[in-house]
Scaffold this active site. Structure first.
Site, PDB file in Angstrom:
ATOM      1  N   ILE A   7       0.870  -1.172   0.000  1.00 12.63           N
ATOM      2  CA  ILE A   7       0.000   0.000   0.000  1.00 12.63           C
ATOM      3  C   ILE A   7       0.908   1.223   0.000  1.00 12.63           C
ATOM      4  CG2 ILE A   7      -1.731   1.260   1.335  1.00 12.63           C
ATOM      5  CD1 ILE A   7      -2.638  -1.528   2.392  1.00 12.63           C
ATOM      6  N   ASN A   9       0.837   4.301   0.936  1.00  9.90           N
ATOM      7  CA  ASN A   9       0.987   5.200   2.082  1.00  9.90           C
ATOM      8  C   ASN A   9       1.496   4.495   3.338  1.00  9.90           C
ATOM      9  OD1 ASN A   9      -1.374   3.819   2.578  1.00  9.90           O
ATOM     10  ND2 ASN A   9      -2.506   5.586   3.311  1.00  9.90           N
ATOM     11  N   CYS A  10       1.788   3.207   3.253  1.00 11.85           N
ATOM     12  CA  CYS A  10       2.345   2.447   4.376  1.00 11.85           C
ATOM     13  C   CYS A  10       3.805   2.870   4.571  1.00 11.85           C
ATOM     14  CB  CYS A  10       2.262   0.951   4.072  1.00 11.85           C
ATOM     15  SG  CYS A  10       3.163  -0.105   5.210  1.00 11.85           S
ATOM     16  N   ASP A  11       4.172   3.241   5.787  1.00 14.72           N
ATOM     17  CA  ASP A  11       5.534   3.706   6.057  1.00 14.72           C
ATOM     18  C   ASP A  11       6.588   2.661   5.718  1.00 14.72           C
ATOM     19  OD1 ASP A  11       4.672   6.193   6.893  1.00 14.72           O
ATOM     20  OD2 ASP A  11       4.673   5.663   9.024  1.00 14.72           O
ATOM     21  N   LYS A  14       6.992   2.541   2.011  1.00 16.16           N
ATOM     22  CA  LYS A  14       7.752   3.718   1.567  1.00 16.16           C
ATOM     23  C   LYS A  14       9.249   3.503   1.774  1.00 16.16           C
ATOM     24  CE  LYS A  14       4.171   7.157   2.553  1.00 16.16           C
ATOM     25  NZ  LYS A  14       3.798   8.286   3.415  1.00 16.16           N
TER      26      LYS A  14
END
Length: 116
Positions: A7, A9-11, A14
């Site tokens: 996903i 926007n998952c840190d 990223k």
């Protein structure tokens, strides 16, 4: 080619994407939110790493499930169904490496060893 699933926007995703880019590793990103969890890929991951590693029981999606859905995830069929219908319960990132191996999560030391 390395395939990274997650996903955006998952840190952790990223960090993983940045790490791959910083180390010159070409990869293709599959967005669970836009494209869902591919059934055939999920079956490969489950065979490679198992549901215990793949199913994220610590996230907000898991905590928001009703107790019956959580209990159903205790069976193979229930875990598979849950991961297909709620992509956010799949621990991220899932990576399919060019050698066919599958990893879950981000571990810079392990990844460094994989790319040489």
């Amino acid at each position: 080619m390395t395939l990274l699933y997650g996903i955006p926007n998952c840190d952790t995703v990223k960090k993983a994407r940045a790490w791959l880019s910083d180390h010159g590793v070409a990869y293709r990103f599959h967005d669970f939110k836009k494209d869902g969890v591919p059934e055939a890929a999920l079956d490969r991951w489950r065979a490679a790493v198992g549901d215990e590693l793949l199913l994220n029981r610590r996230g907000t999606t898991w905590r928001g499930l009703d107790p019956a859905a959580q209990a159903a995830a205790g069976t193979e069929a229930g875990a598979r169904s849950l991961m297909l219908s709620h992509a956010s319960v799949v621990k991220r990132p899932v990576v399919e490496w060019p050698d066919g191996r599958v990893t879950v999560g981000f571990d810079a030391l392990d990844w460094q060893a994989r790319i040489g």
